[in-house]
Design a protein around this motif. Sequence first.
Motif, PDB file in Angstrom:
ATOM      1  N   ASN A  62       0.827  -1.210   0.000  1.00 43.83           N
ATOM      2  CA  ASN A  62       0.000   0.000   0.000  1.00 43.83           C
ATOM      3  C   ASN A  62       0.862   1.261   0.000  1.00 43.83           C
ATOM      4  OD1 ASN A  62      -2.626  -0.974  -0.244  1.00 43.83           O
ATOM      5  ND2 ASN A  62      -2.766  -1.415   1.936  1.00 43.83           N
ATOM      6  N   LYS A  86       1.932   1.674  -3.540  1.00 45.93           N
ATOM      7  CA  LYS A  86       0.837   2.234  -4.335  1.00 45.93           C
ATOM      8  C   LYS A  86       0.772   3.747  -4.151  1.00 45.93           C
ATOM      9  CE  LYS A  86      -2.200  -1.751  -3.751  1.00 45.93           C
ATOM     10  NZ  LYS A  86      -3.512  -2.150  -3.196  1.00 45.93           N
ATOM     11  N   GLU A 134       2.627  -2.662 -12.660  1.00 41.90           N
ATOM     12  CA  GLU A 134       1.943  -3.934 -12.436  1.00 41.90           C
ATOM     13  C   GLU A 134       2.121  -4.856 -13.646  1.00 41.90           C
ATOM     14  OE1 GLU A 134       1.099  -4.408  -9.398  1.00 41.90           O
ATOM     15  OE2 GLU A 134      -0.913  -3.686  -9.008  1.00 41.90           O
ATOM     16  N   SER A 150      -0.805  -4.760  -6.384  1.00 43.24           N
ATOM     17  CA  SER A 150      -2.218  -4.752  -5.966  1.00 43.24           C
ATOM     18  C   SER A 150      -2.720  -6.128  -5.616  1.00 43.24           C
ATOM     19  CB  SER A 150      -3.084  -4.203  -7.097  1.00 43.24           C
ATOM     20  OG  SER A 150      -2.760  -2.856  -7.313  1.00 43.24           O
TER      21      SER A 150
END
Length: 139
Positions: free
Chosen positions: A76, A79, A127, A139
Amino acid sequence: MEEPLTEDMLAELLEAPDPRVFIRKPEVGERDLAAYLNELLAARGLKRPEVVRAAGINETFGYQIFTGARRASRDNLLKLAFALGLSLREANRLLQAGGANELYCKNRRDAIIIFSLSHGYSLQKTEEELYRFGEDTIS
């Protein structure tokens, strides 16, 4: 937002006559994740909801990360690093502030993430690269 390099600070510490001289510096101490995230938002003129949305994080959970009410996982934090458009150095500072391991170039997955950050890739493109190389996605 430019912080002194760790190497420069280490040299200062080693040359200091007493550690108290060094540890009084404002740059020395625990890095607060919420404060660092909010510094990054202000420096980039971004709003928390747009960054949380771009990171693909639940809005309530994202708010809790930004206020310091909840801890974020390493993924996270990564991200958020992509959503904020951070440099490698800034991303590592964010990871460190969040209590996670910094990116390590001898790790295949981390090497791809480092390359992606350094080349300005989006989270989605990163990704795709991770998937292409058979590594776990963020993710």
